[in-house]
Write a protein that holds these residues in place. Structure first.
Motif, PDB file in Angstrom:
ATOM      1  N   THR A 144       0.075  16.180 -10.367  1.00 32.86           N
ATOM      2  CA  THR A 144      -1.049  17.061 -10.657  1.00 32.86           C
ATOM      3  C   THR A 144      -2.001  17.132  -9.461  1.00 32.86           C
ATOM      4  OG1 THR A 144      -0.952  16.644 -13.042  1.00 32.86           O
ATOM      5  CG2 THR A 144      -3.050  17.406 -12.161  1.00 32.86           C
ATOM      6  N   LEU A 145      -2.308  15.981  -8.867  1.00 27.92           N
ATOM      7  CA  LEU A 145      -3.178  15.956  -7.692  1.00 27.92           C
ATOM      8  C   LEU A 145      -2.539  16.690  -6.518  1.00 27.92           C
ATOM      9  CD1 LEU A 145      -4.377  12.237  -7.868  1.00 27.92           C
ATOM     10  CD2 LEU A 145      -5.830  14.259  -8.151  1.00 27.92           C
ATOM     11  N   GLU A 146      -1.266  16.450  -6.314  1.00 29.49           N
ATOM     12  CA  GLU A 146      -0.560  17.109  -5.214  1.00 29.49           C
ATOM     13  C   GLU A 146      -0.554  18.622  -5.391  1.00 29.49           C
ATOM     14  OE1 GLU A 146       4.032  17.290  -4.338  1.00 29.49           O
ATOM     15  OE2 GLU A 146       3.233  15.392  -3.580  1.00 29.49           O
ATOM     16  N   ASN A 147      -0.266  19.092  -6.624  1.00 26.90           N
ATOM     17  CA  ASN A 147      -0.242  20.531  -6.884  1.00 26.90           C
ATOM     18  C   ASN A 147      -1.604  21.169  -6.644  1.00 26.90           C
ATOM     19  OD1 ASN A 147       2.439  20.430  -7.605  1.00 26.90           O
ATOM     20  ND2 ASN A 147       2.079  20.469  -9.804  1.00 26.90           N
ATOM     21  N   SER A 148      -2.655  20.487  -7.080  1.00 31.15           N
ATOM     22  CA  SER A 148      -3.995  21.037  -6.932  1.00 31.15           C
ATOM     23  C   SER A 148      -4.416  21.106  -5.470  1.00 31.15           C
ATOM     24  CB  SER A 148      -5.000  20.204  -7.731  1.00 31.15           C
ATOM     25  OG  SER A 148      -6.287  20.767  -7.659  1.00 31.15           O
ATOM     26  N   ILE A 149      -4.163  20.045  -4.733  1.00 35.60           N
ATOM     27  CA  ILE A 149      -4.521  20.035  -3.311  1.00 35.60           C
ATOM     28  C   ILE A 149      -3.734  21.099  -2.553  1.00 35.60           C
ATOM     29  CG2 ILE A 149      -4.340  18.669  -1.189  1.00 35.60           C
ATOM     30  CD1 ILE A 149      -5.131  16.215  -2.880  1.00 35.60           C
ATOM     31  N   ALA A 150      -2.435  21.202  -2.845  1.00 33.26           N
ATOM     32  CA  ALA A 150      -1.612  22.216  -2.178  1.00 33.26           C
ATOM     33  C   ALA A 150      -2.096  23.623  -2.511  1.00 33.26           C
ATOM     34  CB  ALA A 150      -0.155  22.045  -2.576  1.00 33.26           C
ATOM     35  N   ALA A 151      -2.416  23.863  -3.780  1.00 31.76           N
ATOM     36  CA  ALA A 151      -2.868  25.192  -4.208  1.00 31.76           C
ATOM     37  C   ALA A 151      -4.157  25.586  -3.505  1.00 31.76           C
ATOM     38  CB  ALA A 151      -3.059  25.204  -5.723  1.00 31.76           C
ATOM     39  N   ASN A 152      -5.121  24.677  -3.487  1.00 35.35           N
ATOM     40  CA  ASN A 152      -6.398  24.983  -2.858  1.00 35.35           C
ATOM     41  C   ASN A 152      -6.261  25.147  -1.348  1.00 35.35           C
ATOM     42  OD1 ASN A 152      -8.786  24.845  -4.862  1.00 35.35           O
ATOM     43  ND2 ASN A 152      -7.520  23.114  -5.473  1.00 35.35           N
ATOM     44  N   ASN A 153      -5.361  24.394  -0.748  1.00 33.85           N
ATOM     45  CA  ASN A 153      -5.124  24.528   0.683  1.00 33.85           C
ATOM     46  C   ASN A 153      -4.537  25.899   1.005  1.00 33.85           C
ATOM     47  OD1 ASN A 153      -5.089  23.073   3.338  1.00 33.85           O
ATOM     48  ND2 ASN A 153      -2.910  23.537   3.211  1.00 33.85           N
ATOM     49  N   ILE A 154      -3.623  26.367   0.157  1.00 35.53           N
ATOM     50  CA  ILE A 154      -3.037  27.702   0.347  1.00 35.53           C
ATOM     51  C   ILE A 154      -4.114  28.775   0.228  1.00 35.53           C
ATOM     52  CG2 ILE A 154      -1.492  29.403  -0.710  1.00 35.53           C
ATOM     53  CD1 ILE A 154       0.363  27.010  -1.412  1.00 35.53           C
ATOM     54  N   ILE A 155      -4.983  28.640  -0.780  1.00 38.74           N
ATOM     55  CA  ILE A 155      -6.073  29.602  -0.955  1.00 38.74           C
ATOM     56  C   ILE A 155      -6.955  29.641   0.295  1.00 38.74           C
ATOM     57  CG2 ILE A 155      -8.231  30.015  -2.203  1.00 38.74           C
ATOM     58  CD1 ILE A 155      -6.817  28.985  -4.731  1.00 38.74           C
ATOM     59  N   GLY A 156      -7.350  28.450   0.772  1.00 40.48           N
ATOM     60  CA  GLY A 156      -8.212  28.394   1.950  1.00 40.48           C
ATOM     61  C   GLY A 156      -7.565  28.991   3.181  1.00 40.48           C
ATOM     62  N   LYS A 157      -6.273  28.692   3.392  1.00 43.50           N
ATOM     63  CA  LYS A 157      -5.589  29.219   4.569  1.00 43.50           C
ATOM     64  C   LYS A 157      -5.442  30.740   4.494  1.00 43.50           C
ATOM     65  CE  LYS A 157      -4.971  25.306   6.657  1.00 43.50           C
ATOM     66  NZ  LYS A 157      -3.650  24.709   6.792  1.00 43.50           N
ATOM     67  N   ALA A 158      -5.218  31.275   3.294  1.00 47.69           N
ATOM     68  CA  ALA A 158      -5.118  32.729   3.141  1.00 47.69           C
ATOM     69  C   ALA A 158      -6.443  33.396   3.500  1.00 47.69           C
ATOM     70  CB  ALA A 158      -4.714  33.080   1.713  1.00 47.69           C
ATOM     71  N   ILE A 159      -7.558  32.769   3.105  1.00 48.52           N
ATOM     72  CA  ILE A 159      -8.879  33.318   3.435  1.00 48.52           C
ATOM     73  C   ILE A 159      -9.123  33.247   4.947  1.00 48.52           C
ATOM     74  CG2 ILE A 159     -11.367  33.005   3.145  1.00 48.52           C
ATOM     75  CD1 ILE A 159     -10.731  31.928   0.308  1.00 48.52           C
ATOM     76  N   LEU A 160      -8.810  32.110   5.557  1.00 48.58           N
ATOM     77  CA  LEU A 160      -8.999  31.976   7.008  1.00 48.58           C
ATOM     78  C   LEU A 160      -8.161  33.002   7.766  1.00 48.58           C
ATOM     79  CD1 LEU A 160      -8.980  28.095   7.582  1.00 48.58           C
ATOM     80  CD2 LEU A 160     -10.959  29.628   7.582  1.00 48.58           C
ATOM     81  N   SER A 161      -6.923  33.196   7.323  1.00 49.80           N
ATOM     82  CA  SER A 161      -6.063  34.174   7.979  1.00 49.80           C
ATOM     83  C   SER A 161      -6.639  35.577   7.858  1.00 49.80           C
ATOM     84  CB  SER A 161      -4.658  34.117   7.360  1.00 49.80           C
ATOM     85  OG  SER A 161      -3.804  35.087   7.950  1.00 49.80           O
ATOM     86  N   GLY A 162      -7.140  35.907   6.660  1.00 45.99           N
ATOM     87  CA  GLY A 162      -7.748  37.213   6.463  1.00 45.99           C
ATOM     88  C   GLY A 162      -8.976  37.420   7.337  1.00 45.99           C
ATOM     89  N   LEU A 163      -9.797  36.369   7.474  1.00 47.12           N
ATOM     90  CA  LEU A 163     -10.981  36.457   8.317  1.00 47.12           C
ATOM     91  C   LEU A 163     -10.595  36.624   9.787  1.00 47.12           C
ATOM     92  CD1 LEU A 163     -13.263  33.727   6.695  1.00 47.12           C
ATOM     93  CD2 LEU A 163     -13.710  36.196   6.756  1.00 47.12           C
ATOM     94  N   SER A 164      -9.585  35.891  10.219  1.00 48.45           N
ATOM     95  CA  SER A 164      -9.140  36.001  11.617  1.00 48.45           C
ATOM     96  C   SER A 164      -8.700  37.422  11.931  1.00 48.45           C
ATOM     97  CB  SER A 164      -7.986  35.029  11.885  1.00 48.45           C
ATOM     98  OG  SER A 164      -8.383  33.695  11.750  1.00 48.45           O
ATOM     99  N   THR A 165      -7.888  37.982  11.055  1.00 49.43           N
ATOM    100  CA  THR A 165      -7.431  39.357  11.255  1.00 49.43           C
ATOM    101  C   THR A 165      -8.602  40.329  11.177  1.00 49.43           C
ATOM    102  OG1 THR A 165      -5.258  38.829  10.312  1.00 49.43           O
ATOM    103  CG2 THR A 165      -5.882  41.155  10.391  1.00 49.43           C
ATOM    104  N   GLY A 166      -9.495  40.068  10.234  1.00 47.96           N
ATOM    105  CA  GLY A 166     -10.623  40.972  10.028  1.00 47.96           C
ATOM    106  C   GLY A 166     -11.572  41.066  11.203  1.00 47.96           C
ATOM    107  N   VAL A 167     -11.719  39.958  11.955  1.00 46.71           N
ATOM    108  CA  VAL A 167     -12.622  39.989  13.126  1.00 46.71           C
ATOM    109  C   VAL A 167     -11.849  40.110  14.442  1.00 46.71           C
ATOM    110  CG1 VAL A 167     -14.423  38.708  11.945  1.00 46.71           C
ATOM    111  CG2 VAL A 167     -12.719  37.457  13.291  1.00 46.71           C
ATOM    112  N   GLY A 168     -10.523  40.311  14.352  1.00 42.72           N
ATOM    113  CA  GLY A 168      -9.722  40.609  15.534  1.00 42.72           C
ATOM    114  C   GLY A 168      -9.329  39.422  16.380  1.00 42.72           C
TER     115      GLY A 168
END
Length: 351
Positions: A144-168
């Motif tokens: 349960t802990l592993e799934n939660s940490i992995a899920a939140n890490n994926i969410i965070g990385k998707a946001i960072l990737s979107g921000l990187s692309t968004g600001v060029g």
């Protein structure tokens, strides 16, 4: 309690009318597709307010909501344990271990905090024999802990990737390349239990105002209590929890990495329904330990140095905090004027 179907514009708290701030909503599926309009809105959210809802009510995000429901069951099991069992785990490092109620200053003057917290770091959960509290260390709990940490890490990385692309940004300058999975960091999952408290008479009240040490914070909560102070605002206001949505806020490290273009989110937690136990989960996605950036005092400092310095400020006495530069607890974010609620408190009512 506030109705779940309609968000009020204001609520009464501690004898005064307090606004309920509206936030923009980013759709997780559109973010994964890096749809230009969604990326533009994402960048604007981080530049203007530093917080937003992330809608996970879709095929791509629903599993993360389910993971959080399972984690909530585990949290109840841990926090319902005797204090001796929780203290046995103790605070191992600033981003790993257990902090009992009253470890930090409270949200109001002359109070201590009103929550206990257990933290499990991403680096630790990957070890062959992770340091985990014995009362939640069976194989199902670890999963349960592993799934939660992995899920939140994926969410965070998707946001960072979107921000990187968004600001060029390209190549090594992209934000996600400061947060590589194989590099040591203080990224951690924090599970928090706030005890019932009344601001008028209790000594342990809420969670003091601050900005987060993290690059991004992914917050799941089903209960009222979170207050934010948007840039340029003169008062704190509530953020309403919404089913199937995470609350995302920008932390210090991402503000520094963006050369102070993005806004850190000043926030705190207060008791809303004075009689309830409140539970929340925050995943703090942090940059690699040796990531170097300039803080609000123009010092060059590593991500790990900033984390440890600010953590010690959280534990300092009220007098020491008052003497510390505001750029520490508030990440350099400016306040228009002080915001102090009086001691008078009235029963909660919703407009």
């Amino acid at each position: 309690m506030a109705p779940s179907t309609e968000i009020p514009k204001s609520v009464e708290w501690n004898g005064k009318e307090v606004p309920v701030y509206d936030m923009q909503t980013i759709d997780f599926s559109a973010l994964l597709s890096q749809e230009p309009a969604e990326l533009e809105k994402l960048v604007r959210c981080c530049q203007d307010e530093g917080f937003f809802y992330l809608n996970l009510n879709n095929i791509d995000g629903r599993r993360f909501v389910d993971d959080n429901e399972e984690l909530l069951k585990l949290m109840h099991k841990f926090f319902d344990s005797p204090l001796e069992a929780k203290n046995e785990y103790g605070l191992i490092t600033p981003h790993l271990g257990y902090e009992p109620i009253g470890s930090r200053n409270g949200v109001l003057e002359n109070t201590r905090d009103g929550y206990e917290m257990v933290k499990v770091s991403r680096d630790e959960i990957q070890r062959e024999s992770p340091h985990i509290p014995s009362n939640i260390k069976n194989s199902a709990d670890l999963k349960t802990l592993e799934n939660s940490i992995a899920a939140n890490n994926i969410i965070g990385k998707a946001i960072l990737s979107g921000l990187s692309t968004g600001v060029g940004l390209t190549g090594k300058k992209r934000f996600e390349n400061l947060h590589r999975n194989h590099r040591p960091s203080t990224s951690t999952l924090a599970m928090m239990h706030y005890i019932p408290s009344n601001p008028v008479k209790d000594d342990h009240v809420g969670h003091q105002k601050h900005t987060d040490i993290s690059s991004l914070t992914v917050l799941f909560t089903q209960q009222w209590g979170l207050q934010v102070r948007p840039p340029g605002s003169k008062e704190f206001g509530f953020i309403a929890p919404k089913p199937g949505m995470a609350i995302i806020n920008v932390g210090d490290s991402l503000r520094f990495a963006s050369e102070h273009i993005f806004q850190s989110c000043i926030h705190r937690v207060v008791p809303y329904d004075y009689s309830e136990h409140r539970y929340s989960v925050a995943y703090f996605l942090r940059a690699e330990d040796d990531t170097l950036f300039q803080d609000s005092e123009n010092r060059w400092i590593t991500s790990r140095e900033w984390h440890d310095e600010k953590f010690m400020a959280f534990l300092a006495s009220p007098a020491d905090q008052a003497n510390a530069p505001s750029s520490l607890l508030l990440g350099g974010m400016q306040e228009e004027e002080s915001d102090v609620y009086g001691a008078q408190a009235e029963p909660i009512a919703v407009n």
